[in-house]
Design a protein around this motif. Sequence first.
Motif, mmCIF file in Angstrom:
data_model
loop_
_atom_site.group_PDB
_atom_site.id
_atom_site.type_symbol
_atom_site.label_atom_id
_atom_site.label_comp_id
_atom_site.label_asym_id
_atom_site.label_seq_id
_atom_site.Cartn_x
_atom_site.Cartn_y
_atom_site.Cartn_z
ATOM 1 N N ARG A 144 0.683 -1.272 -0.035
ATOM 2 C CA ARG A 144 -0.203 -0.162 -0.064
ATOM 3 C C ARG A 144 1.002 1.115 -0.006
ATOM 4 O O ARG A 144 0.609 2.313 -0.635
ATOM 5 N N ALA A 145 1.936 1.130 0.762
ATOM 6 C CA ALA A 145 2.944 2.236 0.905
ATOM 7 C C ALA A 145 3.656 2.589 -0.421
ATOM 8 O O ALA A 145 3.715 3.716 -1.126
ATOM 9 N N LEU A 146 3.812 1.350 -1.130
ATOM 10 C CA LEU A 146 4.699 1.624 -2.265
ATOM 11 C C LEU A 146 3.615 2.077 -3.570
ATOM 12 O O LEU A 146 3.944 2.800 -4.564
ATOM 13 N N ALA A 147 2.560 1.729 -3.343
ATOM 14 C CA ALA A 147 1.671 2.149 -4.361
ATOM 15 C C ALA A 147 1.319 3.563 -4.127
ATOM 16 O O ALA A 147 1.070 4.384 -5.416
ATOM 17 N N ALA A 148 1.158 4.059 -3.048
ATOM 18 C CA ALA A 148 0.984 5.590 -2.734
ATOM 19 C C ALA A 148 2.316 6.527 -3.348
ATOM 20 O O ALA A 148 2.179 7.292 -3.698
ATOM 21 N N ASP A 149 3.377 6.049 -3.039
ATOM 22 C CA ASP A 149 4.391 6.706 -2.890
ATOM 23 C C ASP A 149 5.090 6.615 -4.344
ATOM 24 O O ASP A 149 5.512 7.650 -5.072
ATOM 25 N N ARG A 150 5.119 5.408 -4.892
ATOM 26 C CA ARG A 150 5.928 5.252 -6.317
ATOM 27 C C ARG A 150 5.060 4.809 -7.477
ATOM 28 O O ARG A 150 5.495 5.260 -8.483
ATOM 29 N N LEU A 151 3.847 4.161 -7.206
ATOM 30 C CA LEU A 151 3.003 3.812 -8.264
ATOM 31 C C LEU A 151 1.754 5.219 -8.742
ATOM 32 O O LEU A 151 1.709 5.343 -9.762
ATOM 33 N N ARG A 152 1.276 5.552 -7.734
ATOM 34 C CA ARG A 152 0.347 6.611 -7.985
ATOM 35 C C ARG A 152 0.828 7.880 -8.716
ATOM 36 O O ARG A 152 0.166 8.188 -9.483
ATOM 37 N N PRO A 153 1.970 8.295 -8.526
ATOM 38 C CA PRO A 153 2.626 9.583 -9.197
ATOM 39 C C PRO A 153 2.508 9.153 -10.646
ATOM 40 O O PRO A 153 2.414 9.879 -11.659
ATOM 41 N N LEU A 154 3.062 7.877 -11.064
ATOM 42 C CA LEU A 154 3.078 7.244 -12.217
ATOM 43 C C LEU A 154 1.710 7.160 -12.972
ATOM 44 O O LEU A 154 1.587 7.569 -14.219
ATOM 45 N N ALA A 155 1.061 6.691 -12.369
ATOM 46 C CA ALA A 155 -0.522 6.566 -12.727
ATOM 47 C C ALA A 155 -1.070 8.107 -13.194
ATOM 48 O O ALA A 155 -1.699 8.087 -14.233
ATOM 49 N N GLU A 156 -0.792 8.811 -12.581
ATOM 50 C CA GLU A 156 -1.301 9.983 -12.446
ATOM 51 C C GLU A 156 -0.770 10.837 -13.699
ATOM 52 O O GLU A 156 -1.518 11.672 -14.420
ATOM 53 N N LYS A 157 0.374 10.667 -14.275
ATOM 54 C CA LYS A 157 1.033 10.998 -15.460
ATOM 55 C C LYS A 157 0.428 10.220 -16.772
ATOM 56 O O LYS A 157 0.997 10.721 -17.773
ATOM 57 N N GLY A 158 -0.075 9.084 -16.657
ATOM 58 C CA GLY A 158 -0.499 8.345 -17.701
ATOM 59 C C GLY A 158 -1.542 8.781 -18.380
ATOM 60 O O GLY A 158 -2.282 9.843 -17.881
ATOM 61 N N GLU A 159 -1.831 8.556 -19.688
ATOM 62 C CA GLU A 159 -2.926 9.136 -20.377
ATOM 63 C C GLU A 159 -3.963 8.056 -20.621
ATOM 64 O O GLU A 159 -3.901 7.154 -20.779
ATOM 65 N N PRO A 160 -5.305 8.507 -20.128
ATOM 66 C CA PRO A 160 -6.224 7.692 -19.811
ATOM 67 C C PRO A 160 -6.739 6.897 -21.313
ATOM 68 O O PRO A 160 -6.592 7.693 -22.423
ATOM 69 N N GLY A 161 -7.151 5.782 -21.043
ATOM 70 C CA GLY A 161 -7.273 4.784 -22.526
ATOM 71 C C GLY A 161 -6.172 4.469 -23.324
ATOM 72 O O GLY A 161 -6.312 3.932 -24.320
#
Length: 378
Positions: free
Chosen positions: A18-35
């Motif tokens: 959960r911590a890795l997802a919040a700290d390292r994965l979510r920022p990358l997800a937010e930079k992704g292009e939907p679809g």
Amino acid sequence: MTAFSLEPERSAWCAELRALAADRLRPLAEKGEPGHVNRALLAELARLGLLERLFTSGALDLCLMRESLAQACTEAETALALQGLGAHPVHAHGTPAQRERWLPAVTDGSAVAAFALSEPGAGSDAAALELAARPDGPSRWRLTGEKCWISNAPEADLYTVFARTTPGAGSRGVTAFLVPADRPGLTGSPLEMLSPHPIGTLGFDDVPVTADDVLGEADRGFRVAMGTLNLFRPSVGAFAVGMAQAALEATLAHTARRDAFGGKLSDLQSVAHQVAEMALRTEAARLMVYAAATAYDSGAPDVPRRAAMAKLLATETAQYVVDAAVQLHGARALRRGHLLEHLYREVRAPRIYEGASEVQRGIIAKELYAQQVTAEAE
């Protein structure tokens, strides 16, 4: 693991995820292009060792990964899950050459996998698929037809494709093929869907495949599909539990601090009882998911029934919990970018894919009556 709790080591691992997802994965997800496929996110999942763990762990660990990631970053959870769904047939049924060619690329995130079962006229009724595999010489076929609602299409690098090799044979005449995306005659187009990850159609215009592309045995591809779904259905439930837990935690925090009617929202009995119901249903779904995964890992004979029950209960529960959370938050929850607005969009699809809720009820009933017939015959 006992019947009711995780060992401390597994609980600590979930907290770390959960911590890795919040700290390292979510920022990358937010930079992704939907679809579109987020390849940077996949690469980070690979660096964390999670893509490799898809093929070295059992069903319970798969569920724990999906639940933990979903609480903090649904995009990371979905990227992980789709790699597993698309490539599990290669891992479980592929030849040494197929596994050597594709699994390292899937686990390092450089190859995107997809599971191509659904068709325009064969979604819930998977045995009715019509994508034709017509003979083209000894141990050779040509694929002609269409697939639809395929996650990661048209951007995947490899597809597990289910095609009809024996007309009129129902589920007994289906073969699973491993089809690279660059195969001549294979095209695809995206669909604009509610989901943030890519979903599209695939067109097959005399796409050549050979015995080297078969996963498992010819005419026995339905077993490949159902075996994959028996593993992944409980983990869809885990995804749903993760979303429900995230919604529950947001609601606890909001109702505890929100001023209303001379006190806090949590002081209202109607609100407190609603939150209690949300927690109760979430925990019940979690326990059923864990039980189904444990049954799979132990080789229990009732896995299809347990997997269907877990997927059904958890996805329906998540829909209820997220909807209740939105109601208790009020209009702010519907604002673009709010956690619950995001979860409200994400939570609907799992009640449909990998077998809609109605299909799960059918599987449960079928398994129960088969068990009854067996008991009467003994």
